[in-house]
Design a protein around this motif. Structure first.
Motif, PDB file in Angstrom:
ATOM      1  N   MET A   1       0.900  -1.105   0.103  1.00  0.00           N
ATOM      2  CA  MET A   1      -0.110   0.014  -0.026  1.00  0.00           C
ATOM      3  C   MET A   1       0.926   1.247   0.055  1.00  0.00           C
ATOM      4  SD  MET A   1      -2.887   1.072   2.828  1.00  0.00           S
ATOM      5  CE  MET A   1      -3.916  -0.113   2.283  1.00  0.00           C
ATOM      6  N   ASP A  34     -11.060 -13.154   7.477  1.00  0.00           N
ATOM      7  CA  ASP A  34     -10.682 -12.161   6.317  1.00  0.00           C
ATOM      8  C   ASP A  34     -10.819 -10.951   6.618  1.00  0.00           C
ATOM      9  OD1 ASP A  34      -9.846 -14.352   4.791  1.00  0.00           O
ATOM     10  OD2 ASP A  34     -11.804 -14.500   3.860  1.00  0.00           O
ATOM     11  N   ARG A  37      -8.315  -9.427   8.901  1.00  0.00           N
ATOM     12  CA  ARG A  37      -6.966  -9.671   8.183  1.00  0.00           C
ATOM     13  C   ARG A  37      -6.685  -8.221   7.579  1.00  0.00           C
ATOM     14  NH1 ARG A  37      -1.976 -11.232   8.133  1.00  0.00           N
ATOM     15  NH2 ARG A  37      -2.811 -13.242   8.861  1.00  0.00           N
ATOM     16  N   ALA A  38      -7.863  -7.871   6.956  1.00  0.00           N
ATOM     17  CA  ALA A  38      -8.054  -6.518   6.321  1.00  0.00           C
ATOM     18  C   ALA A  38      -7.925  -5.465   7.018  1.00  0.00           C
ATOM     19  CB  ALA A  38      -9.259  -6.456   5.335  1.00  0.00           C
ATOM     20  N   TYR A  40      -6.271  -5.697  10.159  1.00  0.00           N
ATOM     21  CA  TYR A  40      -5.095  -5.557  10.574  1.00  0.00           C
ATOM     22  C   TYR A  40      -4.080  -5.053   9.413  1.00  0.00           C
ATOM     23  CZ  TYR A  40      -0.382  -7.552  11.670  1.00  0.00           C
ATOM     24  OH  TYR A  40       0.863  -7.690  11.720  1.00  0.00           O
ATOM     25  N   GLU A  41      -4.341  -5.220   8.130  1.00  0.00           N
ATOM     26  CA  GLU A  41      -3.333  -4.704   7.184  1.00  0.00           C
ATOM     27  C   GLU A  41      -3.379  -3.190   7.265  1.00  0.00           C
ATOM     28  OE1 GLU A  41      -4.147  -6.496   3.555  1.00  0.00           O
ATOM     29  OE2 GLU A  41      -3.522  -8.419   4.572  1.00  0.00           O
ATOM     30  N   ARG A  42      -4.870  -2.567   7.441  1.00  0.00           N
ATOM     31  CA  ARG A  42      -5.258  -1.163   7.568  1.00  0.00           C
ATOM     32  C   ARG A  42      -4.353  -0.397   8.547  1.00  0.00           C
ATOM     33  NH1 ARG A  42      -7.601   2.609   9.995  1.00  0.00           N
ATOM     34  NH2 ARG A  42      -8.525   1.234  11.508  1.00  0.00           N
ATOM     35  N   VAL A  44      -1.672  -1.791  10.319  1.00  0.00           N
ATOM     36  CA  VAL A  44      -0.320  -1.575  10.314  1.00  0.00           C
ATOM     37  C   VAL A  44       0.223  -0.638   9.163  1.00  0.00           C
ATOM     38  CG1 VAL A  44       1.652  -2.984   9.030  1.00  0.00           C
ATOM     39  CG2 VAL A  44       0.046  -4.102  10.606  1.00  0.00           C
ATOM     40  N   ALA A  45      -0.616  -0.168   8.214  1.00  0.00           N
ATOM     41  CA  ALA A  45      -0.208   0.929   7.239  1.00  0.00           C
ATOM     42  C   ALA A  45      -0.365   2.280   8.234  1.00  0.00           C
ATOM     43  CB  ALA A  45      -1.115   0.729   6.135  1.00  0.00           C
TER      44      ALA A  45
END
Length: 59
Positions: A1, A34, A37-38, A40-42, A44-45
């Motif tokens: 990202m 899922d 996870r989405a 989590y990724e947001r 982390v960014a």
């Protein structure tokens, strides 16, 4: 990202975002859905952006 894909606006402190990450994923052996996870990724960014912001402010 890419950094430009993050929503503009005030950046929350990295420690606050880290608390959200820890609350979402309380133990590394727990599998995330899922949707989690989405999120989590947001997070982390967002955390990475906060860290960069804090480093720039300190400089």
């Amino acid at each position: 990202m890419s950094p430009n894909s993050l929503a503009p606006g005030p950046v929350r402190p990295a420690a606050v975002v880290n608390e959200d990450i820890r609350a979402l994923w309380p133990h590394p052996t727990v599998r995330l859905t899922d949707e989690q996870r989405a999120e989590y990724e947001r997070l982390v960014a967002e955390w990475a952006a906060a860290v960069r912001s804090e480093v720039v402010e300190a400089a």
